[in-house]
Motif scaffolding. Structure first.
Motif, PDB file in Angstrom:
ATOM      1  N   ALA A 175      46.028  50.825  56.096  1.00 42.46           N
ATOM      2  CA  ALA A 175      46.092  52.286  56.022  1.00 42.46           C
ATOM      3  C   ALA A 175      44.707  52.861  56.268  1.00 42.46           C
ATOM      4  O   ALA A 175      43.752  52.495  55.586  1.00 42.46           O
ATOM      5  N   ILE A 176      44.611  53.777  57.209  1.00 41.96           N
ATOM      6  CA  ILE A 176      43.309  54.294  57.613  1.00 41.96           C
ATOM      7  C   ILE A 176      43.161  55.757  57.241  1.00 41.96           C
ATOM      8  O   ILE A 176      43.918  56.618  57.699  1.00 41.96           O
ATOM      9  N   SER A 183      49.624  41.650  52.364  1.00 40.64           N
ATOM     10  CA  SER A 183      48.349  42.247  51.973  1.00 40.64           C
ATOM     11  C   SER A 183      48.308  43.708  52.365  1.00 40.64           C
ATOM     12  O   SER A 183      49.076  44.168  53.229  1.00 40.64           O
ATOM     13  N   LEU A 184      47.405  44.428  51.732  1.00 44.41           N
ATOM     14  CA  LEU A 184      47.224  45.848  51.966  1.00 44.41           C
ATOM     15  C   LEU A 184      45.731  46.110  52.113  1.00 44.41           C
ATOM     16  O   LEU A 184      44.948  45.782  51.219  1.00 44.41           O
ATOM     17  N   ILE A 185      45.338  46.672  53.253  1.00 43.10           N
ATOM     18  CA  ILE A 185      43.930  46.988  53.506  1.00 43.10           C
ATOM     19  C   ILE A 185      43.795  48.501  53.548  1.00 43.10           C
ATOM     20  O   ILE A 185      44.398  49.170  54.402  1.00 43.10           O
ATOM     21  N   VAL A 219      50.791  41.721  45.988  1.00 44.06           N
ATOM     22  CA  VAL A 219      50.197  42.137  47.263  1.00 44.06           C
ATOM     23  C   VAL A 219      48.673  42.127  47.152  1.00 44.06           C
ATOM     24  O   VAL A 219      48.098  42.860  46.336  1.00 44.06           O
ATOM     25  N   ALA A 220      48.012  41.325  47.955  1.00 42.26           N
ATOM     26  CA  ALA A 220      46.552  41.303  47.954  1.00 42.26           C
ATOM     27  C   ALA A 220      46.026  42.623  48.527  1.00 42.26           C
ATOM     28  O   ALA A 220      46.535  43.104  49.543  1.00 42.26           O
ATOM     29  N   VAL A 221      45.021  43.196  47.886  1.00 34.21           N
ATOM     30  CA  VAL A 221      44.512  44.507  48.292  1.00 34.21           C
ATOM     31  C   VAL A 221      43.020  44.427  48.579  1.00 34.21           C
ATOM     32  O   VAL A 221      42.241  43.956  47.749  1.00 34.21           O
ATOM     33  N   MET A 222      42.645  44.908  49.758  1.00 40.34           N
ATOM     34  CA  MET A 222      41.235  44.967  50.145  1.00 40.34           C
ATOM     35  C   MET A 222      40.861  46.417  50.432  1.00 40.34           C
ATOM     36  O   MET A 222      41.592  47.140  51.101  1.00 40.34           O
ATOM     37  N   ALA A 256      41.791  37.897  41.529  1.00 40.97           N
ATOM     38  CA  ALA A 256      41.632  37.044  42.707  1.00 40.97           C
ATOM     39  C   ALA A 256      42.246  37.659  43.954  1.00 40.97           C
ATOM     40  O   ALA A 256      41.932  37.260  45.076  1.00 40.97           O
ATOM     41  N   LYS A 257      43.152  38.619  43.767  1.00 39.45           N
ATOM     42  CA  LYS A 257      43.807  39.258  44.905  1.00 39.45           C
ATOM     43  C   LYS A 257      43.199  40.615  45.244  1.00 39.45           C
ATOM     44  O   LYS A 257      43.755  41.370  46.042  1.00 39.45           O
ATOM     45  N   LYS A 258      42.063  40.932  44.642  1.00 39.64           N
ATOM     46  CA  LYS A 258      41.377  42.181  44.939  1.00 39.64           C
ATOM     47  C   LYS A 258      40.057  41.891  45.639  1.00 39.64           C
ATOM     48  O   LYS A 258      39.333  40.969  45.263  1.00 39.64           O
ATOM     49  N   ALA A 259      39.743  42.683  46.643  1.00 38.52           N
ATOM     50  CA  ALA A 259      38.470  42.528  47.351  1.00 38.52           C
ATOM     51  C   ALA A 259      37.975  43.889  47.802  1.00 38.52           C
ATOM     52  O   ALA A 259      38.772  44.828  47.991  1.00 38.52           O
TER      53      ALA A 259
END
Length: 430
Positions: free
Chosen positions: A176-177, A202-204, A341-344, A372-375
């Motif tokens: 998502a931008i 994942s979700l960026i 859902v990993a989120v960056m 561990a799934k957050k960045a």
């Protein structure tokens, strides 16, 4: 302001300026004018060239202009744009590459609905195509949508995104931008409650206003100063008779463009003056740096009034996403329900639209997601545009994003192309 007359008047002003530019260009190009030997003839023609092109681009949806991509076999493969889901206010499209082994990284780009078309992400699409199957949300210009199709606000946007994710399936990475970041976060939470198996891998979130109060900008300050009543009276207009959406209440693209350009008026003015000089000297071209940028930047679309007003009221003023108090169809959407859902989060150090900290706030809302799934990644020296389409995106952020997708893809596939990563840049959240 809320009259067809004001909308048509604004369009008439644009049309008149386009006509004046075309007239000046035609006069300057007339052979008889050259016989005068007056140097002003070339300046008139140059002014006409730049003016006509400028005002003509404001009502034209740009083409994607992506004809081919180089495959692993070294051959160029054609790119076909296919509509997977067609809806009144936006489509889900796929950049299909026939003859190429399908990529295992499946990426949905959620484009902003903030004045420009989804083609604003053209460079992002081009950079991802060699390594990914790319899908994107292609939002429609509100002036072209008949009133009979009903309304479209932030809740409808959220439901659309959730439906697109369901259609593509769980083996998906969503990026998502800017503007859609908070609503995409809500859409993922909606899936977590209603259909957990449909959530993406994942979700960026890239430069989005999850919590606008985390770090104030001119955009957030404006949202605080003005009341909803003032905003509605100042910017909302009714589509005139020229378009299919006649009678629809919108925030016109031309008004949005005026707002965008006023934020950096001196820079834009100097850019156009320089372009007139280049044109007069014969140094300009259809695809020079100025035209390549402004052909996209000047192409604007109307937003439905209810979408714009609900965004300001609920995302910026009410901070419903930041407070985890956002509702869809009367039902509270709990972001804390996201647990797999990993989120960056990606932010730019010099982003003056969504300043650092606004998007990072998403990680605090994800109370059910393991650390561990957050960045998070803060790109040094990068502005808003640079974090998804500029040099910073190409050189630093894109490799980090692709690696994050691979690490959270749930499977390993030989068709995944390795990506070089700078290990010291991406920071996992402690």
């Amino acid at each position: 302001m809320k009259y067809m007359l004001t909308y048509d008047l604004m369009e008439s002003v644009r049309n008149t300026n386009q006509w004046l530019g075309a007239t000046a260009r035609a006069i300057g190009a007339y052979p008889g004018m050259a016989a005068t030997g007056n140097p002003w003839v070339e300046w008139i023609k140059a002014w006409g060239d730049v003016t006509e092109r400028t005002f003509a681009r404001m009502v034209v949806k740009p083409d994607w202009g992506i004809s081919a991509v180089t495959g692993d076999d070294g051959r160029d493969h054609t790119v076909r744009i296919e509509t997977l889901v067609a809806k009144p206010f936006g489509n889900l499209i796929h950049f299909r590459v026939p003859g190429r082994v399908p990529r295992s990284r499946r990426v949905l780009l959620v484009a902003p609905m903030s004045g420009h078309y989804a083609t604003l992400l053209r460079k992002t699409v081009i950079s991802l195509l060699p390594d990914c199957e790319v899908f994107i949300t292609d939002w429609h210009n509100a002036r072209d949508i008949p009133v009979s199709e009903g309304r479209f606000d932030v809740e409808d946007y959220t439901v659309y995104v959730a439906e697109f994710m369901r259609h593509l399936g769980p083996d998906l990475h969503v990026m998502a931008i800017c503007q859609p970041a908070p609503l995409v976060l809500a859409a993922t939470a909606l899936l977590a409650e209603e259909q957990p198996e449909a959530q993406p891998r994942s979700l960026i979130l890239v430069g989005g206003p999850i919590d606008p109060d985390a770090n104030a900008t001119d955009v957030t300050d404006f949202g605080r100063r003005i009341t909803m009543g003032q905003l509605e009276q100042l910017v909302i207009q009714q589509v005139g008779f020229k378009y299919r959406g006649v009678g629809r209440m919108v925030y016109p693209g031309l008004l949005q463009l005026a707002s965008f350009m006023s934020m950096n008026a001196q820079t834009h003015t100097q850019s156009f003056v320089d372009q007139i000089f280049r044109s007069a000297k014969g140094q300009s071209s259809d695809h020079d740096k100025h035209n390549a940028f402004y052909d996209e930047y000047l192409a604007v679309m109307d937003m439905t009034a209810e979408f714009y007003l609900s965004t300001v009221e609920r995302v910026f003023k009410g901070r419903e996403i930041a407070r985890n108090a956002f509702e869809v169809n009367g039902r509270l959407v709990d972001i804390g329900r996201i647990s797999t859902v990993a989120v960056m989060v990606v932010e730019g150090e010099k982003d003056d639209i969504s300043a650092p900290g606004q998007c990072l706030a998403a990680l605090d809302l994800l109370t059910g997601l393991p650390k561990a799934k957050k960045a998070a990644h803060l790109e040094p020296g990068a502005g808003h545009y640079g974090i998804f389409a500029g040099k910073s995106w190409r050189d630093n952020i894109r490799p980090l994003v692709l690696t994050f997708m691979d690490e959270n893809g749930g499977r390993t596939d030989r068709r995944l192309r390795p990506v070089a990563v700078l290990p010291t840049v991406a920071a996992q959240v402690d």
